[in-house]
Design a protein around this motif. Sequence first.
Motif, short mmCIF file in Angstrom:
data_model
loop_
_atom_site.label_atom_id
_atom_site.label_comp_id
_atom_site.label_asym_id
_atom_site.label_seq_id
_atom_site.Cartn_x
_atom_site.Cartn_y
_atom_site.Cartn_z
N ASP A 289 5.88 3.25 4.41
CA ASP A 289 6.06 3.06 3.09
C ASP A 289 6.71 1.88 2.70
OD1 ASP A 289 4.03 4.69 2.16
OD2 ASP A 289 5.44 6.17 1.68
N THR A 290 7.22 0.92 3.70
CA THR A 290 7.91 -0.30 3.15
C THR A 290 6.79 -1.54 3.16
OG1 THR A 290 9.93 0.25 4.57
CG2 THR A 290 9.58 -2.04 4.00
N GLY A 308 -3.56 -2.51 0.29
CA GLY A 308 -2.57 -2.98 -0.69
C GLY A 308 -1.03 -2.90 -0.24
N ARG A 309 -0.83 -2.60 0.73
CA ARG A 309 0.49 -2.54 1.31
C ARG A 309 1.05 -3.61 2.11
NH1 ARG A 309 3.50 0.37 -1.49
NH2 ARG A 309 4.82 0.80 0.15
N ASN A 310 0.27 -4.46 2.57
CA ASN A 310 0.52 -5.75 3.26
C ASN A 310 -0.27 -7.19 2.73
OD1 ASN A 310 1.14 -7.43 5.55
ND2 ASN A 310 -0.12 -6.30 7.04
N GLU A 311 0.50 -8.13 2.64
CA GLU A 311 -0.03 -9.20 2.16
C GLU A 311 0.25 -10.29 3.06
OE1 GLU A 311 1.29 -10.58 -1.61
OE2 GLU A 311 0.19 -12.58 -1.21
N LEU A 312 -0.93 -11.00 3.48
CA LEU A 312 -0.97 -12.46 4.55
C LEU A 312 -0.41 -13.56 3.71
CD1 LEU A 312 -4.33 -11.63 6.40
CD2 LEU A 312 -1.81 -11.00 7.02
N VAL A 313 0.66 -14.01 4.13
CA VAL A 313 1.20 -15.14 3.27
C VAL A 313 1.25 -16.50 4.30
CG1 VAL A 313 2.50 -13.93 1.45
CG2 VAL A 313 3.60 -14.52 3.62
N GLY A 314 0.99 -16.39 5.49
CA GLY A 314 1.28 -17.41 6.35
C GLY A 314 2.55 -17.93 6.04
N THR A 315 3.19 -19.14 6.11
CA THR A 315 4.35 -19.73 5.98
C THR A 315 4.69 -20.52 4.82
OG1 THR A 315 3.70 -21.78 7.28
CG2 THR A 315 4.50 -19.87 8.66
N ASP A 316 3.72 -20.51 3.86
CA ASP A 316 4.23 -21.22 2.50
C ASP A 316 5.29 -20.70 1.81
OD1 ASP A 316 3.85 -23.21 0.25
OD2 ASP A 316 2.85 -21.37 -0.75
N THR A 332 0.02 4.68 -0.28
CA THR A 332 -1.29 5.16 -0.07
C THR A 332 -1.47 6.43 0.72
OG1 THR A 332 -3.49 4.68 0.77
CG2 THR A 332 -1.68 3.55 1.79
N ASP A 333 -2.55 6.93 0.43
CA ASP A 333 -2.78 8.44 1.28
C ASP A 333 -3.75 8.11 2.49
OD1 ASP A 333 -1.28 9.84 -0.15
OD2 ASP A 333 -2.98 10.35 -1.61
N ASP A 334 -4.00 6.72 2.38
CA ASP A 334 -4.91 6.51 3.43
C ASP A 334 -4.44 6.67 4.79
OD1 ASP A 334 -6.69 5.58 1.48
OD2 ASP A 334 -6.56 3.51 1.89
N THR A 335 -5.09 7.11 5.82
CA THR A 335 -4.84 7.36 7.17
C THR A 335 -5.65 6.48 8.09
OG1 THR A 335 -5.83 9.37 7.27
CG2 THR A 335 -3.47 9.53 6.82
#
Length: 363
Positions: A289-290, A308-316, A332-335
């Motif tokens: 949950d981090t 919604g628990r991870n965002e792809l940001v590249g290196t900008d 989230t409760d998603d597994t």
Amino acid sequence: MKIASVVGARPQFVKAFPVSNALRDDHEEVLIHTGQHYDDEMSDVFFEELPIPEPDVNLGVGSHSHAKQTAAMLEGIDDVVSKCAPDVVLVYGDTNSTLAGALVGSKRDVVVAHVEAGLRSYNRSMPEETNRVLTDHCSDLLFVPSERAVETLANEGITRGVYDTGDVMYDSLLAVRERARDCSSIVDELGHTDGKYVLATVHRAANTDNPDRLESILTGLSNAPSPVVFPAHPRTVDALESEGLDRALPSNVDVIDPVGYLDFVRLLDGAERVATDSGGVQKEAFYLDTPCVTLRDETEWRETVACGRNELVGTDPTAIHRALTREFESSTDDTPYGDGNAAARIVAALESVTDAPQRNVSE
Ligand code: UD1
Ligand code: UDP
């Protein structure tokens, strides 16, 4: 049943220990360490801390160009496999050690089983993507972590021998999470407080071998809202030094040696955010949950982004800063990656395709 398991890089020690334990209850395992990782903190610490047996063989291959490294592994693994005549060669993940093990099994006409099959970034400039595709296409048994991975393989014409076992790294994490909370004092030792630091890891070739991208990541981290703990992979240390970036590190970024798995899980558990280009760390952040800020343009672990628990940001740097300071979806409760019982399913599947006696495994 006799299994030759091939490991060699840090994440493979983490993935292998639950399977190795489950296998050794009733079967014989020959554990082959290729020696791809060899520093104490990249290899020995995992065998000291985790319930994984010492390797039966260490090939001591070390660092070379990809082709030379893989060639040395092929030769060494082939010798061991020809001597011990296993029923199955078992490989993990997407490193050069994975590919070498799979190729040897295939050439020796031994059943090849791949744990963490069916993952794709669709970025062929990543060495790991070639390893994944080639390994999957010469495997007889494909243990996948998710429904998406089943579909990915089907789209490539692979439908036989596919088992949706869930992610074995979830087993690993569940096995140590409480121990890490009870036993690791690393957060205190580093002078931090839970929820008030950012954890960072970087090791992908695309980031370490491109000074502009590496510098951009450091600029992004320099604007983090909290101090940054950065356990650095040796290739990252080399890149920082060769570009002189180590002499101009942002004052809030604390570059430390790589840490053992218990300390790493503890650091990740307590962090307010993690910024990483690691595959395994994206998943572990999800399980703990981090919120995760991924320093890449694509990921094999898309379910973590979708919920919604991870965002792809590249290196900008601006994108990194924004992601380190914005609110994320609440947990989230998603597994999407199973229930943490992948190892038992893997062993049951192996038993079902060899002559080994069956065991009862809850689905
Ligand atoms: C490898 C895997 C990558 C995985 C990573 C896990 C491949 C192609 N890459 O990348 O998929 O995510 O492991 O960490 O297999 N080095 C040391 N000491 C060590 C190990 C490495 O100093 O114990 C340095 C050497 O300079 C070496 C460099 O790190 O040349 C890269 O090591 P290598 O194993 O080739 O690739 P990784 O970047 O570790
Ligand atoms: N890890 C660790 N110590 C560290 C950094 C990572 O024990 O200093 C663990 C982490 O918890 C995860 C694995 O190493 O289980 C991930 O390895 P890495 O990021 O090197 O490889 P990848 O997963 O990207 O292949």
